[in-house]
Design a protein around this motif. Structure first.
Motif, short mmCIF file in Angstrom:
data_model
loop_
_atom_site.label_atom_id
_atom_site.label_comp_id
_atom_site.label_asym_id
_atom_site.label_seq_id
_atom_site.Cartn_x
_atom_site.Cartn_y
_atom_site.Cartn_z
N ASP A 1 52.17 61.69 47.09
CA ASP A 1 52.08 63.07 46.71
C ASP A 1 50.84 63.81 47.27
O ASP A 1 51.24 64.80 47.95
CB ASP A 1 52.17 63.38 45.17
N SER A 2 49.74 63.11 47.35
CA SER A 2 48.52 63.85 48.04
C SER A 2 48.79 64.10 49.43
O SER A 2 48.27 64.67 50.43
CB SER A 2 47.21 63.04 47.74
N GLN B 1 50.94 58.67 43.37
CA GLN B 1 49.86 59.79 43.61
C GLN B 1 49.73 59.93 44.95
O GLN B 1 49.36 60.95 45.60
CB GLN B 1 49.01 59.54 42.57
#
Length: 749
Positions: free
Chosen positions: A692-693, A689
């Motif tokens: 991805d950010s 995550q």
């Protein structure tokens, strides 16, 4: 003047914020209300005199006017009492007009006054008092409603007018004003909080400047002193109480060697005190770009200057230089051994002790980052601190570079390794100060016992050196034992073979596939393999030896050139399968290898999509600013940068800021416990995550089961790598038969 008087009288203190002084606000409101009421009754009194009205009404009006004037005078010191009396008079007058007067206009005036009572009460008192006034007004409202009825029939128009007036004046306006006052009070509280924070921040900055740990001046470009901390005042004056404001640097310091011009604008300047020429001061400038001012760090070099003069002035100094280290004045290698051997000869029967060599870690990087002068100051400060902390019985010497040797006589308690390690840790400074900056210190220590590990200084030093070779970043204290000597000999032999293998280009490239979630090979990782006498040497072993011997840049250059040659053929054959190449950090510190990478992509722009650079995050050198600068340059030229072994190294989140990476590799130690370990699942999920950010590609290493592959795919991992998909195989397997195997993976864009 009159207007200013009225403003000061009625607004009392217009500069104070709402809520800062409730009494001031109430006093101001009361004065305004009394003044308006007095004006109305004064006009009424004048009208009565001109029209010769009823004397009784005129007298009552005069009495009320006198009462109001008295309340206005009383409000200066007794605001609450005046407010209560004003409201009492207002209520009394209104009820008298309402009950005794038969005039319609008197009834209207009375109702307006009563219905305005909650609003006036809110201005002078609290919200609860205003609610009480609203409740009291129910009585006159009911009374008027009853009076407006005729034999049980209510006059509808009159009743609704009364109701509208009652709701608007008695309820609507007080509540609206209360809401406004509450908003103002909240804003005032918020402003108080912000003001308090601002004061706290200012106090913190003042404290930071005052406690920088070094004498510091703040001046403008012309040399005018704006601020000086206490250490600077103590250094430049005898009392330390002098006010430096509006004085200039040239009033206190004189540049050495007749330097002309604005000497405080140079990065480094040598000066003397104007009032005491024997005091030597070194100025180091720091520019504050936002304000255009200079922060000047001062250092008293008088003692060092005196020592240097003394060493150069006498023949005795020359004799000492043959025995002492010039910088630290500690015994050099030869004199250190002589002192210990003399001690052993004098106390051989009763002496027990230990010798240890201290090596300051990562000193080459410090030298390259801060310069030779600052690095020498680190050595000097370290030696002084070490001498202060060790007992007088200890013998300290500087061997060479950043190695210091100590011989410490021991009691029986410290013959235990654990206790001796604790003793050594207690004397090593955790920080040293250089030019006002505190630097964290890391060490590696090799230790040998007198009698057990050697009976002379030379033998003990040799064994300490062997132990030092096996200290690591995790286990910094290494003790000599006889097996170390054999291990060191074997490693030395292996190092000679490795050096020959690298020069003869015997280190081979193997490729391990990296696949997409559907199982298709999308890229490779290049791995180095060395076969010595028919046996493969583990990469972790020979890479570590190559790093110690400084052979990594040459090894990396050989492998990169071979990779680029292969990728060139693939590019011509339209085989677009990228290959990732791993770097440990030492290679990027090498100017020649860095120039090679830059020239390769300049000559072959297509390499930007075919050759990826993996940075091993576990290498301590990866936190060096020069590495970050060079990685940014490589990224700007088009290379893809991947952080390998993410989460296991020096400063994982810090690396995401400092390194311009667009690929993140999850280390196998986080993958191997999957899917049973929920904690590791959460770690991998949060890492994906995070990537991805940041818009980064994620590659998971060490996948060995189908369950692990399925879980990582479900968590959003785009690229997978591990034995489950394919073990590493020689590069020649993919290039044999005119690159037949690689062509099966051809991706045409």
């Amino acid at each position: 003047m009159f207007i200013d008087f009225l403003k000061k009288y009625f607004f009392v203190d217009s500069h104070s914020s709402f809520g800062e002084d409730e009494k001031t606000f109430q006093q101001s409101a009361l004065r305004i209300l009394l003044a308006l009421t007095i004006s109305i009754f004064a006009i009424s009194e004048l009208h009565s005199l001109l029209t010769q009205s009823d004397l009784v009404l005129l007298g009552a009006n005069s009495v009320y006017l006198v009462l109001l004037v008295g309340l206005l005078a009383l409000s200066h010191r007794h605001t609450k009492v005046s407010a209560v009396l004003f409201l009492t008079a207002l209520v009394t007058t209104s009820f008298l007009l309402l009950t005794l007067s038969n005039e319609p206009y008197a009834e209207k005036y009375a109702l307006v006054s009563l219905y305005s009572l909650p609003l006036i009460t809110r201005l002078l008192f609290s919200f609860k008092a205003s609610l009480a006034a609203m409740a009291i007004n129910i009585f006159p409202f009911c009374l008027m409603a009853i009076n407006s009825s005729d034999f049980g029939q209510i006059d509808t128009s009159s009743f609704y007018f009364q109701l509208l007036t009652f709701v608007t004046l008695n309820i609507g306006l007080p509540l609206a004003v209360s809401r406004i006052i509450q908003t103002l009070e909240n804003n005032a509280s918020h402003m108080k909080l912000l003001y308090k924070k601002l004061n706290n921040n200012y106090a913190m900055y003042e404290e930071f400047f005052e406690n920088t740990g070094t004498p510091t001046l703040l001046c403008d470009q012309r040399g005018k002193i704006l601020k000086a901390n206490q250490l600077a005042r103590d250094l430049l004056t005898d009392s330390g109480q002098h006010n430096f404001t509006d004085s200039r640097i040239v009033d206190w310091l004189t540049p050495a060697n007749d330097t002309k011009g604005l000497f405080w604008q140079s990065n480094l300047a040598e000066c003397t005190l104007k009032q005491r020429a024997e005091v030597h001061i070194q100025i180091r400038r720091v520019a504050l770009n936002q304000h255009g001012h200079y922060a000047l760090h001062l250092q008293n070099n008088t003692q060092l200057h005196a020592i240097q003069q003394e060493l150069e002035s006498t023949q005795e100094t020359n004799n000492r230089l043959a025995r002492l280290d010039l910088l630290t004045l500690l015994p050099n290698h030869r004199h250190f051994c002589c002192q210990i051997n003399q001690r052993i000869a004098e106390q051989d029967q009763h002496l027990t002790g230990a010798m240890f060599i201290i090596r300051i870690s990562q000193f080459k990087l410090l030298n390259k980052q801060y310069g030779k002068d600052s690095a020498n100051k680190v050595i000097l400060n370290f030696s002084k601190t070490l001498q202060k902390k060790l007992s007088e019985q200890a013998i300290i010497g500087r061997l060479r570079g950043v190695k210091f040797a100590c011989f410490v006589p021991l009691g029986q308690t410290y013959l235990i390794q654990k206790n001796l390690s604790t003793l050594i840790r207690s004397v090593l400074p955790s920080q040293v100060t250089v030019d006002g900056s505190r630097l964290n210190m890391d060490y590696q220590v090799g230790i040998a016992y007198y009698h057990t590990d050697g009976k002379s200084a030379e033998e003990l030093l040799e064994h300490c050196e062997m132990a030092l070779e096996y200290s690591t970043s995790t286990d910094r204290f290494s003790y000599y034992n006889h097996s170390l000597e054999n291990k060191l000999i074997e490693e030395h032999k292996l190092g000679l073979k490795l050096s020959s293998a690298i020069k003869n280009k015997e280190i081979k490239i193997w490729l391990q596939p990296q696949v997409s979630p559907n199982g298709q090979i999308c890229s490779f990782e290049a791995l180095a393999r060395w076969q010595n006498n028919g046996t493969f040497v583990p990469p972790t072993s020979f890479i570590k030896i190559a790093e110690k011997l400084g052979l990594l840049p040459l090894l990396a250059e050989n492998l990169v050139r071979e990779l680029v040659a292969t990728l060139t053929v693939w590019h011509e054959e339209h085989i677009y399968t990228p290959i990732a190449f791993n770097l440990a950090g030492q290679e990027l510190m090498n100017d020649g290898f860095f120039a090679l990478l830059m020239s390769l992509i300049a000559d072959n722009p297509w390499l930007a999509s075919m050759l990826e650079l993996e940075i091993t995050e576990t290498s301590p050198v990866m936190t060096h600013p020069l590495i970050h600068k060079r990685l940014r340059s490589l990224s700007q030229y088009g290379y893809s940068i991947a952080i390998d072994d993410f989460g296991t190294g020096q400063a994982s989140l810090g690396q995401l800021i400092d390194i311009p990476a667009n690929i993140l590799k999850i280390d196998r130690r986080f993958v191997s416990p999957l899917p049973e370990d929920q904690r590791h699942i959460d770690i991998v999920k949060s890492t994906i995550q995070l990537a991805d950010s940041l818009g980064m590609k994620v590659i998971a290493e060490g996948i060995e089961t189908k369950e692990q592959a399925n879980l990582l795919t479900a968590l959003g991992c785009q690229t997978l790598q591990g034995y489950y998909f394919g073990k590493p195989s020689p590069l020649t397997d993919w290039t044999a038969k005119d690159n037949a195997k690689a062509k099966d993976l051809r991706m045409v864009y």
